[in-house]
Design a protein around this motif. Structure first.
Motif, PDB file in Angstrom:
ATOM      1  N   LEU A 118       0.841  -1.197   0.000  1.00 40.75           N
ATOM      2  CA  LEU A 118       0.000   0.000   0.000  1.00 40.75           C
ATOM      3  C   LEU A 118       0.876   1.247   0.000  1.00 40.75           C
ATOM      4  CD1 LEU A 118      -2.704  -1.065   2.610  1.00 40.75           C
ATOM      5  CD2 LEU A 118      -3.113  -0.600   0.192  1.00 40.75           C
ATOM      6  N   THR A 119       0.427   2.258  -0.712  1.00 46.69           N
ATOM      7  CA  THR A 119       1.138   3.531  -0.770  1.00 46.69           C
ATOM      8  C   THR A 119       0.160   4.651  -0.422  1.00 46.69           C
ATOM      9  OG1 THR A 119       0.598   3.836  -3.098  1.00 46.69           O
ATOM     10  CG2 THR A 119       2.667   2.706  -2.608  1.00 46.69           C
ATOM     11  N   ILE A 120       0.704   5.815  -0.135  1.00 44.13           N
ATOM     12  CA  ILE A 120      -0.152   6.986   0.095  1.00 44.13           C
ATOM     13  C   ILE A 120      -0.231   7.752  -1.212  1.00 44.13           C
ATOM     14  CG2 ILE A 120      -0.386   9.162   1.341  1.00 44.13           C
ATOM     15  CD1 ILE A 120       0.787   7.762   3.774  1.00 44.13           C
ATOM     16  N   ASP A 121      -1.452   7.927  -1.671  1.00 45.39           N
ATOM     17  CA  ASP A 121      -1.707   8.596  -2.945  1.00 45.39           C
ATOM     18  C   ASP A 121      -2.295   9.978  -2.703  1.00 45.39           C
ATOM     19  OD1 ASP A 121      -2.163   8.724  -5.888  1.00 45.39           O
ATOM     20  OD2 ASP A 121      -4.264   8.790  -5.240  1.00 45.39           O
ATOM     21  N   HIS A 122      -1.855  10.952  -3.470  1.00 46.93           N
ATOM     22  CA  HIS A 122      -2.446  12.289  -3.449  1.00 46.93           C
ATOM     23  C   HIS A 122      -3.616  12.296  -4.434  1.00 46.93           C
ATOM     24  CE1 HIS A 122       1.403  13.134  -1.576  1.00 46.93           C
ATOM     25  NE2 HIS A 122       0.901  14.280  -1.150  1.00 46.93           N
ATOM     26  N   VAL A 123      -4.829  12.498  -3.931  1.00 46.81           N
ATOM     27  CA  VAL A 123      -6.018  12.485  -4.801  1.00 46.81           C
ATOM     28  C   VAL A 123      -5.847  13.526  -5.899  1.00 46.81           C
ATOM     29  CG1 VAL A 123      -8.522  12.789  -4.876  1.00 46.81           C
ATOM     30  CG2 VAL A 123      -7.477  11.658  -2.897  1.00 46.81           C
ATOM     31  N   LEU A 124      -5.586  14.768  -5.516  1.00 49.03           N
ATOM     32  CA  LEU A 124      -5.180  15.787  -6.482  1.00 49.03           C
ATOM     33  C   LEU A 124      -3.656  15.746  -6.472  1.00 49.03           C
ATOM     34  CD1 LEU A 124      -5.788  18.160  -8.410  1.00 49.03           C
ATOM     35  CD2 LEU A 124      -5.676  19.676  -6.401  1.00 49.03           C
ATOM     36  N   SER A 127       1.711  17.428  -8.572  1.00 46.11           N
ATOM     37  CA  SER A 127       2.070  18.106  -9.822  1.00 46.11           C
ATOM     38  C   SER A 127       0.956  19.030 -10.314  1.00 46.11           C
ATOM     39  CB  SER A 127       2.395  17.084 -10.913  1.00 46.11           C
ATOM     40  OG  SER A 127       1.263  16.273 -11.181  1.00 46.11           O
ATOM     41  N   GLN A 128      -0.259  18.835  -9.774  1.00 41.11           N
ATOM     42  CA  GLN A 128      -1.383  19.696 -10.136  1.00 41.11           C
ATOM     43  C   GLN A 128      -1.778  20.616  -8.977  1.00 41.11           C
ATOM     44  OE1 GLN A 128      -4.701  17.799 -12.151  1.00 41.11           O
ATOM     45  NE2 GLN A 128      -3.385  16.087 -12.781  1.00 41.11           N
ATOM     46  N   LYS A 148      -3.334   5.190 -11.721  1.00 37.95           N
ATOM     47  CA  LYS A 148      -3.768   6.583 -11.569  1.00 37.95           C
ATOM     48  C   LYS A 148      -2.641   7.535 -11.952  1.00 37.95           C
ATOM     49  CE  LYS A 148      -5.383   9.874  -8.128  1.00 37.95           C
ATOM     50  NZ  LYS A 148      -4.170  10.617  -7.881  1.00 37.95           N
ATOM     51  N   ALA A 149      -1.423   7.201 -11.560  1.00 35.57           N
ATOM     52  CA  ALA A 149      -0.233   8.010 -11.849  1.00 35.57           C
ATOM     53  C   ALA A 149      -0.435   9.454 -11.396  1.00 35.57           C
ATOM     54  CB  ALA A 149       0.123   7.907 -13.324  1.00 35.57           C
ATOM     55  N   ALA A 150      -0.074  10.417 -12.197  1.00 32.74           N
ATOM     56  CA  ALA A 150      -0.152  11.834 -11.820  1.00 32.74           C
ATOM     57  C   ALA A 150      -1.448  12.469 -12.320  1.00 32.74           C
ATOM     58  CB  ALA A 150       1.058  12.584 -12.352  1.00 32.74           C
ATOM     59  N   ARG A 151      -2.534  11.696 -12.216  1.00 31.02           N
ATOM     60  CA  ARG A 151      -3.849  12.199 -12.654  1.00 31.02           C
ATOM     61  C   ARG A 151      -4.802  12.235 -11.464  1.00 31.02           C
ATOM     62  NH1 ARG A 151      -5.042   7.905 -17.330  1.00 31.02           N
ATOM     63  NH2 ARG A 151      -4.292   6.548 -15.666  1.00 31.02           N
TER      64      ARG A 151
END
Length: 198
Positions: A118-124, A127-128, A148-151
């Motif tokens: 598991l990783t911590i993902d930034h919803v937004l 890079s945005q 999801k990558a950088a989207r």
């Protein structure tokens, strides 16, 4: 070796009788001895100074503190004599707490592969302009995070299971391994779950 009885938790009330913390029996006894706190008897809400408390005889089935000459009842609840503010309990934003909030579950596909996957993902994405905060971070499995990558979830055609929010957990006392029945007279579910006014 310190007695396990002295390491048991004691509930601390402020002078308005609101729960404000947990301490050990050993520290509670010091506060009572120093006259910065009084013992509260949960049975009848009577308060006791050290001298009054020490004069009470413990029942046979009651937990006690042993001294070289005597036995004393274990204080389960104390009230401070000079402390009257209500603590602001804010859950620290940390990796451990994000895992706890999201229940070790990917917030995109719902799988529970274990903490290593598991990783911590930034919803937004950062890079945005996305921030690292409770409201913008979720757990994601490696596969979903890669997809999801950088989207944003919308850009990646992915759906969040739930929107990320700052947790409203029960504070300090929920972490104790020992639940003290008498505390229920001073702590209710509603007390800890109602949002405090700012």
């Amino acid at each position: 070796m310190v007695s396990s009885t002295l390491q048991r938790p004691t509930l601390i009330l402020n002078r308005n009788w609101q729960p404000v913390g947990i301490t050990t029996v050993a520290r509670a006894v010091v506060k009572i001895w120093n006259e910065t706190a009084r013992v509260v008897d949960p049975a009848d809400y009577q308060t006791y100074s050290w001298a009054d408390w020490a004069a009470l005889r413990p029942a046979e089935d009651e937990l006690v503190i042993h001294s070289s000459h005597d036995r004393f009842r274990v204080p389960e609840v104390i009230t401070l004599l000079k402390y009257d503010r209500v603590p602001r309990n804010v859950v620290t934003f940390s990796r451990r707490n994000v895992f706890k909030r999201d229940r070790f579950t990917c917030q995109y596909c719902g799988c529970q592969p274990g903490s290593e996957e598991l990783t911590i993902d930034h919803v937004l994405p950062r890079s945005q302009g996305g921030e690292t905060s409770w409201e913008n971070c979720v757990l994601a499995c490696v596969e979903c995070n890669s997809h999801k990558a950088a989207r944003t979830p919308r850009q990646a055609n992915m759906q969040l299971l739930k929107e990320p929010v700052r947790p409203k957990w029960k504070p300090f006392y929920a972490l104790q391994n020992i639940q003290v029945d008498s505390w229920s007279r001073f702590i209710s579910e509603n007390y800890w779950n109602v949002e405090l006014e700012r």
